[in-house]
Design a protein around this motif. Structure first.
Motif, PDB file in Angstrom:
ATOM      1  N   HIS A   1      65.087 -87.117-116.041  1.00 27.33           N
ATOM      2  CA  HIS A   1      63.850 -87.348-116.191  1.00 27.33           C
ATOM      3  C   HIS A   1      62.919 -86.203-116.261  1.00 27.33           C
ATOM      4  O   HIS A   1      62.025 -86.098-117.271  1.00 27.33           O
ATOM      5  CB  HIS A   1      63.457 -88.600-115.328  1.00 27.33           C
ATOM      6  CG  HIS A   1      61.944 -89.124-115.505  1.00 27.33           C
ATOM      7  ND1 HIS A   1      61.437 -89.779-114.572  1.00 27.33           N
ATOM      8  CD2 HIS A   1      61.281 -89.082-116.449  1.00 27.33           C
ATOM      9  CE1 HIS A   1      60.249 -90.356-115.167  1.00 27.33           C
ATOM     10  NE2 HIS A   1      59.960 -89.700-116.051  1.00 27.33           N
ATOM     11  N   SER A   2      63.196 -85.282-114.904  1.00 26.86           N
ATOM     12  CA  SER A   2      62.012 -84.432-115.024  1.00 26.86           C
ATOM     13  C   SER A   2      62.214 -83.248-116.216  1.00 26.86           C
ATOM     14  O   SER A   2      61.360 -82.413-116.510  1.00 26.86           O
ATOM     15  CB  SER A   2      61.963 -83.647-113.916  1.00 26.86           C
ATOM     16  OG  SER A   2      63.081 -82.771-113.593  1.00 26.86           O
ATOM     17  N   GLN A   3      63.332 -83.044-116.810  1.00 29.88           N
ATOM     18  CA  GLN A   3      63.538 -82.204-117.803  1.00 29.88           C
ATOM     19  C   GLN A   3      63.324 -82.668-119.134  1.00 29.88           C
ATOM     20  O   GLN A   3      62.915 -82.026-120.290  1.00 29.88           O
ATOM     21  CB  GLN A   3      65.163 -81.584-117.897  1.00 29.88           C
ATOM     22  CG  GLN A   3      65.416 -80.791-116.751  1.00 29.88           C
ATOM     23  CD  GLN A   3      67.066 -80.252-116.747  1.00 29.88           C
ATOM     24  OE1 GLN A   3      67.476 -79.919-117.680  1.00 29.88           O
ATOM     25  NE2 GLN A   3      67.754 -80.909-115.862  1.00 29.88           N
ATOM     26  N   THR A   4      63.534 -84.076-119.369  1.00 32.68           N
ATOM     27  CA  THR A   4      63.489 -84.390-120.650  1.00 32.68           C
ATOM     28  C   THR A   4      62.292 -85.731-120.935  1.00 32.68           C
ATOM     29  O   THR A   4      62.048 -86.033-122.017  1.00 32.68           O
ATOM     30  CB  THR A   4      64.766 -85.412-121.014  1.00 32.68           C
ATOM     31  OG1 THR A   4      64.694 -86.733-119.925  1.00 32.68           O
ATOM     32  CG2 THR A   4      65.889 -84.531-120.743  1.00 32.68           C
TER      33      THR A   4
END
Lengths: 310, 310, 310, 310, 310, 310
Positions: free
Chosen positions: C182-185
Motif C-alpha cells: 500500500h505504501s509503495q503503490t
C-alpha cells in the motif's frame, strides 16, 4: 577521446545556474548548503517516534527494563539533531529576509526545548488517536496492530509533531515532516491544520487537509476526502492573500466518507455524517446526514447514496 | 529431519517456471538477467538531480566553490551508469524482436550523449516549474522550499528526464524513472506526455496523465486529476490500437481543480478553468469556467460548484 | 548546565505510558517487544519474490544455471524468517487472549509449511496476472516490463502472499505485508479479499478493496476504484458486527473504470463494465454497461459518460 | 523482574567516572566529545589517497576524462572534513592548556590550506617510493601491483600525510593517521620521522621507526626492523626529557635486513648494509656490511650471517 | 572567496600525474581503471570460504538442510565474480606486454573453471590443517574454535586459494588475496610457496614465507618465523634474477619455534626442530634439534636455549 | 550451456564434508550454526567499550548530560547480546561433551550478570592502564590521545573483558574477543593471562603473552616481546598436558624491551629490566638489569646492549 563531453555540459549547466541566480537576484551562499535536510529530519522523527512509543516503535531488541534509558538517549540524539535543523531554518529565514547571517542560537534553543516539553502531551493525544482507530475499524484486532500497520496513524503521528513545529514558527521543518508521511501514506495534511484528539483516517490514500482547517474531537475520515479551500482571495493585481481562514471547520464526532470534497470556511456541525463523494460548499447543521444525489443511465434514482467505507 | 521440504518446493517452482517459459515460447537467456535495473536507475536519477541542482539536491557538504567539480564527477558517474542501462534496454529489445543479440554500442552511446547535452535545457524548464509552484501556492515561502518539499516538483523532475529518454527511443528506462516518482508521490505521469514550461501539480496524490497528453505553458493541476483516454480503439478482433492520440490537449494557462476527469482527444482552451470533480469528455473553449452540477438530498442545488484546492 | 532537561521529559513520558497501560489494563511484557516486525517481513517478502521470479526479481548477478540454488537458499532464508514472525503473531494472540505465554511451535511450523507448499500455485496465479496486465495495457511492451514496472503487479504479488497467510490464520502478518505494498503503490487491498486469476489494476493510486470482496477471473480495475462496504452493521449498543460479508462480488471479465465506487454486498455480473466515477450500490446484470449521468452548468448533458482510462 | 540490574551498574560506572575525573582534575566538557575522530580521519585519508592516485585508488568506475572532476570534488570533501578535524585538535589543545575555549578558526584554515598545497609534492615523493618498491622487489610485476598490494607502500602514503600534519603542529591527527596504517600493516612509523624519497619497506610486519629518526634517500627496510631509542633521558626526579634527538640517522642507499635493531642517535653511513637480526648501538661507516655473529650448538660458527629477505 | 584554492591544486596534481605518466611512458588507458579490485576479491574470498565451510563460515542463519543450496548459489556468485577479476588481470597483463587489448575470454573461463574444480581438494587440505592446529595447540578446545578463531588457519585458507591462482598464472589476484590475510593476521605467505597438508602456524604475527619455499607435511611454525632468501642473485649490471629457487625446503614434521630465521635454498630435514630465534643459513639433518647459543652478561651460559611457544 | 559445472562441484564438496564429519564422528546439528559469532561479539565489545568510556569511545554526538542514558541503553543492548552468545557457548560445550542439548539458561544468566557487575572494576583497572601509557611514553600528550590512539590500550581493554569471561568459564568467547584485538593490533594476549593494574605495551606488534602468565602491577612491555612456554609437557604417548603453569611470572614494575623472549615458569623479580632481544629461560632477581651479549663481525663487543624503545 572522452566518451562524454562532460566539461562542455558542466559549463552549460553553470551558465544556466548563473542565469537562474541572476533572475532570482540570489547571491551564492558562501557557507554551503544551509538548508534543513530531509534525511536528517527523517532520522529525527524516527527517533522521536521511538521515544514516544519505545516498545512498539523503538528497536526490536528493547527490553522493558531498558525503556527509560532508551527513551533518554534517543531523545538526546533527536533533540540535538533537531536543534541543528531548527538553526538551519532560522538562519535561512534570516538570510532570506535580511540578506545576512543572524545569531539564532537563543531562539533555536528555546524553540527546540518547547517541542521537547510538549512530547508527553503529544503522546497522550496520539494514544487517543490509536484508540479511535481501534474502535473505528471493525477489522482492527488490537491497538498494537493499529499503531504498527495503519497509515492513518503514521500520518497523525507526523502531523502532531509537525503541527507543534508549525506553531513554534518553523513552517519549513513542519512541512518536510509532513511530506515524509505524505510520500509513505498518500495522506497530505498541512502542518497548520488544527486537529483534536481521537482522530482517525481509514485507508487514507488521497486525503488532503488544508492549512487552516479546524477539526474537533473524535472525527473520522476515509480515503480521498478533501478539506479544501473554495477559492483563493487575491488582490486586484492577482497577488494571493495568505493566511486567511479558508478551510472547513469540522466539529466533534463528524464522519466523512470516502471521496467527499468539503470546501471553504464552512462548518460541519457536531455529529454530522458526510456521504461518499459528496461535494459540499456550504455549512451543515449538527447531526445532518448528507449524501449524494445521482442519476444513472438506467433511469433508476439512487437518491440517497450510502456512505462508503471499505 | 529438515524443517522445510525445500528441495520439493524448489522442484515445483522449477516446473512452474518451465511451464511459463514454454507457454511464452521463451528460451532461457544464457547471459543472466539482461534487463534494466530499477535500483541502478534510481541511483542514476539521484545523481542527475544532484548535477542539475547541486547546492539543493547534491550532498549536504557541498560548497559553492566545489560546484563544478561535483557536477562534473557526478555527471560522469551518472552518464556511464546510464550508458549501461541504455545498452540493456537496446539489447533487450533486439532480443525480443530478433531472438538474438545485437551490437547496440554506437546507438547506446549516441542516445546517452543526446540526453547529456539536453540537461541544461531540462534545468531551464525545471526552473520555470519551480517558479510556477512558488507562485501558484499561497503557502510556499521560497523556491528552495518548493524544490525540496513539493511532490509535484519531484514528479516533474522525473518526468522531464523520462520524457527525453522516451523521445530517444527508450520507453522502458523512461517508464522505470516515472514509476520511481509515482511510488513516492502518487503522481502517475506517462513519460510520453508532452508538458510545457511552468507546470505545477499541487498535492498530487492520484493524478494520472496519459501517454499522448499535450500540456501547454503555465498549466496547474490539483490532486486526483485524470487526463485520460475515453476508450481504446480496437480492431474487430479486439487487438488494441497503439500509439493513437487519445488523451487531452490542455492549452496554456489552464487550471484543473482536484478530482476532475478529462477524457479523450479533446482540447481545453487557453486559460480555461475546470472545477473540482468535473467529468469532461468534450472540448472546452478558451477562457471557460467549467463546474459540476450536483443535486443534494436536502434539495438545495449547488449548481456552480467551486474549484477545489487545499 | 544541560541543554535539554531530558530526565524530566523521560519521567513525564514514563508517566504517560504508565497511564496508558493502566487504562488499557496491560501488563508490561517482560520478554521485550514480542510483535511481528515490519522490517523483517519486508525482507521476507523480498526473498519470496526473488524465489518466485528468480531471474526477474532476484539479484542482478543471477545466472540461469544458478536458478535452483538461488531459489533454494532464498527460500530457506525466507521460510525460517517467516517461521519466526509466525511464532511472534501466534504468541501475541495467545497473550492477548489468555494473558499468558503459549507453546505455538507446532502450529507455527505447520502454518509456515502450508505457505511454503502453496508457493508454486501462487506463482501460477501471478503468471496469469502478469499476462493480464500485458494484454490489458496498450502501452505494455513485454511481460518483463509489466513485472518490473507496474504498481498493480506489485500489489497483487503482495496480496496473493498476504491472502494465503490470512487464510492460514495470520491476519497481522497478512496486514503488514499488504501495507508494505500500500505504501509503495497507493493500492489498498485487504488481505481477506478473494481475487481470481488474471487480475489487473492499472495506475492504481487510491484503489481500495475491502475484506470480504470476491473477485472473479480476468477482472480489470483502474485507479481510485473502491470496492467498499455500504454501512457497518451494529448492535443496538453500537458494537460493530465483524466478519459479515459486506463488500461486492465482482464476477468474471468485469472492467471497472477509474474512480468508480461500488458499495455493499452487491453483485457485478459477468462481463459488465462500470464507467468512471460511477457510484453503485445495487447489483448489476451480466454484460451491463453502467455509466454516470451528469449535469454540467453549460446545460449540455453528457448522459452516457465514457469509461476513463489513461 | 528485570534481567539485568542495569540502573545499579550505570550508577557504579558513573561513580567510577567521577572518581577518574576528580583524580585527573578534569571538568566535564559541556560541549560533548570534542576530540578528533578516527572514523572521520579514515574517511579523509581515503579521499586524499583517491585525489593523489585517482585511477588507482579512486573509485572503480572512474574514467580518465573524469579525473580532474573527481580530484576536485574529492579534495573539496577531504579538505573541508580535515578542516573540521584540525579545528577539533586545536580547540582540544587550547582547552588542555588554558582550560577554556579558543578561537582557532584562522589557524585551522591556514594549516589545512598548507596541507592542501603540499599535496602535489607529496604525490611526487610517493611516486619515488612506488618506483623504489618496484625496483627493490624481484617479485614485483608492475608499479600498479606495488601501489595496490604492498603494505609498505600503504604505510608510506599514510606517513607522508601524517608527517606533514605533524610539522604543521597537529601531532594528534598525525598520530591517528599513522595508527590507521599501523593496524592494517603492522608497520609503526612515528609521524615525526623524517624520510627521504625512494623509501621502501618489504613485508613490513613489526617495523618500528621512532619520532626523531632521519632517513635519507633510497633506503630499504625489511620486516621487524627497529629504528629505536637507546634509552630515555630523564631528570633526577624521573621526568622524561621530551623531543631530544634519540633515534638513528640512516643515510642514503642504506639497506637494513629483517629483524635488525638500530638504537640511539647513531649514524648508518651512506650505502651501508645491516644484516638480519643485527643489534646495533654505535655508528657505522659508509659502505659497511654489518652482520651478526652467532654461536650454534653444533659448534659451527656462522660468523657472517647473510641478510635476510623473503 | 573560496575557502580552498581547489582548482589550483587540481591543476598541480594533474601536472604531477602527467609527469609520472611520461616518465613511465604510460598512455592513459581510455577504458577506465582496468585493474583487479581488492574489495571485489575480498567479497569473492568470503564467498569461497562460505562455500568451503558452509555451517561454520557461511551465514549465521544457515540450516543443515539448506547447505547445498547455499553452497551452490554462493559458488555461482563467487565464480562469476572471480571470472571478472581473472579477466581484468589477463587483460592488464596483455596491455602491459603488448600495449593493446587482448581477447582473454577463453583463457579466463578455463582458468576460473580450473580453480572451481580444485575446491573440493582444497577443502580436504584445509581439513588437515584444521586438525593440525587442533592437535598442535594445548589450548585448543575444538576444531570449530580453531576454524573460527585462529589467525594461522585464516592465513592458510587464503594461501591455499591464492596458491592455486598463482599456479594458474594469476599472480596478481593471488597476491591481493594473500595481502588480505596478511593485513588481518600479520602472516605474510607468498602465494608461490608450496605447502603440504597438516600445516599450522601458531600466533603468527610476523611470519614471512618466501615465494619458492617448499614445505612438507605436518609442519608447524610459531610467530615471527622467517623462511627467507639469503641474498638475491643479480647480473653484473645489478638486474635481479627472478624465479630462482632461493627459499628453504622444509621437510615433513619439522617444527620451527618463534623468531627463527631460516635463509636460502637449504633443507631442514624431516622431523627436525629449530629453536626460537635461531639464525640458520645451512641445511640441517633429519631429526636435528637446533638451538641458539647465547652469552648473557651475568656470565651464565644458556647454551641450549629451549624452543619458544606461547 | 552453463558456464560453471556448479552442481558437480556442489556434490564434490558435499562428499568432502561428509567425509570430514564421518572422520570426526560428528552428526549434523539440526539446529543450524549453533556457535558464537565473531561479528556479534565485535558489536558487543564495541558497545561495552562505549559504556565504559562513553564520552571517548561512545558515539561522537554524545553530550555529557546524556551519559547515563547512553550507558544504560548501551549496556542493555550489550548484555542481552552477550547473554545470547553465552548461551551459544554453553550449549555448544554441552553438545560436545554429552552429544545432546542442555538447558543452560540459568547458568548463562548468572555468568552474564557476573560480567556485568564486574564492569566498574574493569573500568578502574583500565584507568590505571591509560595512566601508565600516558606516563610511560614520552610522546604521549594526553590521556585522551592514549585512549584513542594506542594499540596497546586497545589490547588491554579487550583483554580485561576477555579475561573475566575466561574466569567465568567461557574460554571461547574470551578467545574470540582476544583475536578481535590481535588482528587489529598484532598483540596476542591469551585471555587466561593474569595482568595487574597499570599495564602498558608500547608499539605492540608481535607481542605474545601465554595462557598461564602472571603479570604484576605497573609492568611495561615493548613490541615483539614473548612471554612463552619453554616446552610442552607430554605423556609418554605424546598427549599434551593442559592447564599446567608454564609461562613466566613477571613481578611489579618490570620493564621488558623489544624483542625479548622470556620462556617457562620463571620469575622476573620486582623492578627488573630485561633488555631488547634478550633470550631468557631462568628466573631473574628483583632489580636486575639483563642485557644481551653479542659478538659482531667488526670485532667490537657490545656486551651490555641497551634497552630498545622507539
Amino acid at each position: 577521446m572522452a566518451i562524454f563531453d562532460t566539461p562542455e555540459i558542466v559549463a552549460s549547466l553553470r551558465a544556466v545556474r548563473q542565469q537562474w541566480r541572476e533572475s532570482q537576484k540570489r547571491a551564492l551562499e558562501p557557507g554551503g548548503r544551509e538548508f534543513p535536510s530531509r534525511e536528517a529530519l527523517n532520522h529525527i522523527v524516527e527517533n522521536l517516534k521511538g521515544a514516544l512509543f519505545p516498545l512498539r516503535l523503538g528497536p526490536p531488541d528493547l527490553y522493558p527494563e531498558g525503556e527509560d534509558f532508551y527513551v533518554g538517549t534517543t531523545l538526546e540524539t533527536a533533540l540535538h539533531g533537531l536543534l541543528d535543523q531548527v538553526r538551519l531554518e532560522l538562519k535561512y529565514v534570516a538570510r532570506q529576509q535580511t540578506g545576512q547571517d543572524a545569531d539564532v542560537e537563543a531562539q533555536a534553543l528555546q524553540v527546540t526545548r518547547a517541542l521537547a516539553t510538549e512530547l508527553p502531551r503529544i503522546r497522550t493525544l496520539l494514544d487517543s488517536d490509536v484508540l479511535a482507530a481501534y474502535q473505528g475499524d471493525p477489522a482492527a484486532r488490537s491497538v498494537d496492530e493499529v499503531l504498527l500497520c495503519y497509515p492513518g496513524v503514521l500520518a497523525i503521528i507526523h502531523h502532531r509533531l509537525a503541527h507543534k513545529l508549525y506553531l513554534l514558527g518553523l513552517p519549513l521543518l513542519a512541512r518536510i515532516i509532513a511530506e515524509l508521511s505524505h510520500s509513505q501514506t498518500g495522506i497530505d495534511i498541512h502542518p497548520g491544520a488544527h486537529i483534536g484528539p481521537g482522530f482517525f483516517i481509514d485507508h487514507g490514500t488521497g486525503v488532503v487537509i488544508g492549512e487552516t482547517a479546524v477539526i474537533g474531537q473524535r472525527v473520522r475520515l476515509y480515503q480521498a476526502v478533501t478539506l479544501g479551500a473554495k477559492r483563493f482571495s487575491a488582490d486586484s493585481d492577482g497577488t494571493l492573500h495568505k493566511g486567511l481562514a479558508r478551510h472547513p471547520i469540522v466539529e466533534d464526532d463528524v464522519v466523512i466518507y470516502a471521496g467527499a470534497t468539503v470546501l471553504g470556511r464552512i462548518t460541519i456541525g457536531k455529529g454530522a455524517t458526510i456521504g461518499g463523494n459528496v461535494w459540499l460548499t456550504h455549512s451543515v447543521a449538527p447531526g445532518s446526514h448528507i449524501t449524494q444525489a445521482l442519476h444513472q443511465h438506467d433511469g433508476r434514482h439512487d437518491t440517497h447514496a450510502e456512505p462508503v467505507a471499505a
